[in-house]
Design a protein around this motif. Structure first.
Motif, PDB file in Angstrom:
ATOM      1  N   ASP A   1     -18.244   2.439  41.987  1.00 38.45           N
ATOM      2  CA  ASP A   1     -17.884   1.226  42.055  1.00 38.45           C
ATOM      3  C   ASP A   1     -19.758   0.671  41.729  1.00 38.45           C
ATOM      4  O   ASP A   1     -20.006  -0.496  41.946  1.00 38.45           O
ATOM      5  N   SER A   2     -20.132   1.046  40.941  1.00 38.60           N
ATOM      6  CA  SER A   2     -21.332   0.692  40.007  1.00 38.60           C
ATOM      7  C   SER A   2     -20.632   0.648  39.076  1.00 38.60           C
ATOM      8  O   SER A   2     -21.365  -1.028  38.151  1.00 38.60           O
ATOM      9  N   VAL A   3     -19.404   0.263  38.266  1.00 39.10           N
ATOM     10  CA  VAL A   3     -18.314  -0.434  36.817  1.00 39.10           C
ATOM     11  C   VAL A   3     -19.654  -1.478  37.035  1.00 39.10           C
ATOM     12  O   VAL A   3     -18.609  -2.475  37.369  1.00 39.10           O
ATOM     13  N   ARG A   4     -19.700  -1.535  35.861  1.00 42.49           N
ATOM     14  CA  ARG A   4     -20.092  -3.076  35.307  1.00 42.49           C
ATOM     15  C   ARG A   4     -19.868  -3.480  33.437  1.00 42.49           C
ATOM     16  O   ARG A   4     -19.716  -2.195  32.856  1.00 42.49           O
ATOM     17  N   VAL A   5     -19.953  -3.900  33.097  1.00 40.70           N
ATOM     18  CA  VAL A   5     -19.482  -4.276  31.020  1.00 40.70           C
ATOM     19  C   VAL A   5     -20.470  -5.630  30.688  1.00 40.70           C
ATOM     20  O   VAL A   5     -20.887  -5.751  31.436  1.00 40.70           O
ATOM     21  N   SER A   6     -20.658  -5.325  29.831  1.00 39.02           N
ATOM     22  CA  SER A   6     -21.474  -6.121  28.348  1.00 39.02           C
ATOM     23  C   SER A   6     -20.774  -7.015  28.394  1.00 39.02           C
ATOM     24  O   SER A   6     -19.948  -7.060  28.135  1.00 39.02           O
ATOM     25  N   TYR A   7     -21.676  -8.173  27.744  1.00 42.74           N
ATOM     26  CA  TYR A   7     -20.593  -9.051  26.810  1.00 42.74           C
ATOM     27  C   TYR A   7     -20.338  -8.764  25.672  1.00 42.74           C
ATOM     28  O   TYR A   7     -21.165  -7.540  25.244  1.00 42.74           O
ATOM     29  N   TRP A   8     -19.552  -9.435  24.610  1.00 41.00           N
ATOM     30  CA  TRP A   8     -19.521  -8.699  23.774  1.00 41.00           C
ATOM     31  C   TRP A   8     -20.552  -9.051  22.059  1.00 41.00           C
ATOM     32  O   TRP A   8     -21.100  -9.731  22.443  1.00 41.00           O
ATOM     33  N   GLN A   9     -20.929  -8.136  21.425  1.00 41.22           N
ATOM     34  CA  GLN A   9     -22.223  -8.284  20.915  1.00 41.22           C
ATOM     35  C   GLN A   9     -21.605  -7.728  19.507  1.00 41.22           C
ATOM     36  O   GLN A   9     -20.032  -7.215  19.038  1.00 41.22           O
ATOM     37  N   SER A  10     -22.570  -8.520  18.731  1.00 45.92           N
ATOM     38  CA  SER A  10     -22.029  -7.894  17.222  1.00 45.92           C
ATOM     39  C   SER A  10     -22.841  -6.875  16.406  1.00 45.92           C
ATOM     40  O   SER A  10     -22.150  -6.501  15.201  1.00 45.92           O
TER      41      SER A  10
ATOM     42  N   GLY B   1     -10.929  -8.079   9.566  1.00 40.63           N
ATOM     43  CA  GLY B   1     -11.719  -6.530   8.743  1.00 40.63           C
ATOM     44  C   GLY B   1     -13.198  -6.048  10.062  1.00 40.63           C
ATOM     45  O   GLY B   1     -13.629  -4.648   9.818  1.00 40.63           O
ATOM     46  N   GLU B   2     -13.379  -6.743  10.550  1.00 36.69           N
ATOM     47  CA  GLU B   2     -14.956  -7.085  11.234  1.00 36.69           C
ATOM     48  C   GLU B   2     -14.146  -6.962  12.733  1.00 36.69           C
ATOM     49  O   GLU B   2     -14.060  -6.986  13.144  1.00 36.69           O
ATOM     50  N   SER B   3     -15.746  -6.162  13.442  1.00 38.54           N
ATOM     51  CA  SER B   3     -16.011  -5.357  14.135  1.00 38.54           C
ATOM     52  C   SER B   3     -16.538  -5.714  15.256  1.00 38.54           C
ATOM     53  O   SER B   3     -17.801  -6.097  14.901  1.00 38.54           O
ATOM     54  N   GLY B   4     -16.545  -5.545  16.590  1.00 39.35           N
ATOM     55  CA  GLY B   4     -17.166  -6.302  18.139  1.00 39.35           C
ATOM     56  C   GLY B   4     -17.379  -5.398  18.856  1.00 39.35           C
ATOM     57  O   GLY B   4     -16.538  -4.855  18.668  1.00 39.35           O
ATOM     58  N   TYR B   5     -18.548  -5.958  19.677  1.00 37.66           N
ATOM     59  CA  TYR B   5     -18.661  -4.768  20.542  1.00 37.66           C
ATOM     60  C   TYR B   5     -19.318  -4.440  21.961  1.00 37.66           C
ATOM     61  O   TYR B   5     -19.716  -5.934  22.438  1.00 37.66           O
TER      62      TYR B   5
ATOM     63  N   LYS C   1     -25.852 -11.034  27.584  1.00 36.65           N
ATOM     64  CA  LYS C   1     -25.193 -12.407  27.058  1.00 36.65           C
ATOM     65  C   LYS C   1     -25.944 -12.839  25.487  1.00 36.65           C
ATOM     66  O   LYS C   1     -27.009 -12.631  26.091  1.00 36.65           O
ATOM     67  N   PRO C   2     -25.201 -12.851  24.673  1.00 31.40           N
ATOM     68  CA  PRO C   2     -26.205 -13.097  23.102  1.00 31.40           C
ATOM     69  C   PRO C   2     -26.044 -14.607  23.481  1.00 31.40           C
ATOM     70  O   PRO C   2     -25.525 -15.453  23.971  1.00 31.40           O
ATOM     71  N   GLN C   3     -27.328 -14.666  22.657  1.00 31.20           N
ATOM     72  CA  GLN C   3     -27.185 -16.641  21.919  1.00 31.20           C
ATOM     73  C   GLN C   3     -26.478 -17.137  21.360  1.00 31.20           C
ATOM     74  O   GLN C   3     -25.663 -18.491  21.151  1.00 31.20           O
ATOM     75  N   ALA C   4     -25.224 -16.298  20.517  1.00 32.17           N
ATOM     76  CA  ALA C   4     -24.082 -17.076  20.292  1.00 32.17           C
ATOM     77  C   ALA C   4     -22.501 -16.260  20.652  1.00 32.17           C
ATOM     78  O   ALA C   4     -22.571 -14.802  20.295  1.00 32.17           O
TER      79      ALA C   4
END
Length: 250
Positions: free
Chosen positions: A233-242, A184-188, A174-177
């Motif tokens: 069943d180990s599938v997981r996701v990260s929070y959005w990052q810049s 035109g910008e992207s997130g990941y 989890k990011p701080q912001a």
């Protein structure tokens, strides 16, 4: 007795009678009085014996009392005015206005950027790319195709194939912001598809993917490789990052 002798006796007797009458009058307290002296004494004794102040004294006393009352009234008014002023200062100093401002704080700026909205499938383009490192990872790239800033809030809710649930998020990522995308910008975000050591269970091959953006009703359906991707069943996701590097750290 001769006539001369008789007249002399008569005069002496008359003189004695007059003297006697004078003495009798003195004995009765009706002696001669000095009216001027009595009037002066009465005028002098009147204010002392009677205790009644003279007009000058009465006027002076009244004037003195009036000044004292006015002074007290002025002092009381000044004190009241000071109290009122202090009360006004206390009201204006309440911390009502400055504390409210501090209460709203800057925490909101960490959640979103003023003027921006949540990103959705309608205002973005989403791709899913299988990467070689780390193993069993899928990289999600979301690009803002709209004309306004949008926020990538929290993490993507992904659904592979006909799965009945979405995988949990990696809380440490989890990011701080909030990630805000200008046009035109992207997130990941990264998706751990399966355990690298093969310890996962209930594995299957998924050939379709749906990505949800928080509470937005619109979703993105990026294409997967033609062969599909293996998921357990180990599938997981990260929070959005810049950045892409931050997303692939997890």
């Amino acid at each position: 007795m001769s006539t001369r002798t008789h007249r002399t006796r008569f005069l002496v007797a008359a003189a004695l009678t007059a003297a006697t009458l004078a003495l009798t009058a003195c004995d009765n307290g009706q002696g001669v009085q000095d009216e001027g002296a009595s009037a002066g004494s009465a005028a002098t004794a009147s204010p002392t014996e009677g205790g009644t102040p003279s007009p000058e004294a009465s006027e002076g006393a009244s004037t003195g009392s009036g000044r004292t009352d006015q002074t007290n009234a002025s002092s009381g008014g000044s004190a009241g005015g000071s109290s009122g002023t202090a009360g006004s200062q206390g009201s204006s100093g309440s911390s009502g206005s400055s504390g409210s401002t501090a209460g709203s704080g800057s925490s909101g700026s960490k959640d979103s950027v003023p003027g921006s909205t949540r990103c959705s499938g309608a205002s973005t383009r989403t791709t899913a790319t299988e990467v070689s490192r780390p193993l069993n990872h899928l990289l999600l790239t979301v690009t803002n195709t709209g004309s306004k800033n949008c926020d990538l809030v929290d993490y993507p809710a992904v659904r592979f194939g006909e799965a009945q649930s979405v995988p949990p998020a990696i809380e440490d990522s989890k990011p701080q912001a909030v990630v805000t995308l200008a046009p035109g910008e992207s997130g990941y975000a990264s998706v751990i598809l399966a355990a690298a050591d093969g310890s996962g269970s209930h594995g299957y091959t998924a050939k379709s993917l749906t990505v949800y953006f928080g509470q937005s009703p619109s979703a993105a359906r990026p294409s997967l490789p033609a062969k599909g991707v293996f998921v357990d069943d180990s599938v997981r996701v990260s929070y959005w990052q810049s950045t892409m590097a931050d997303a692939l750290t997890w």
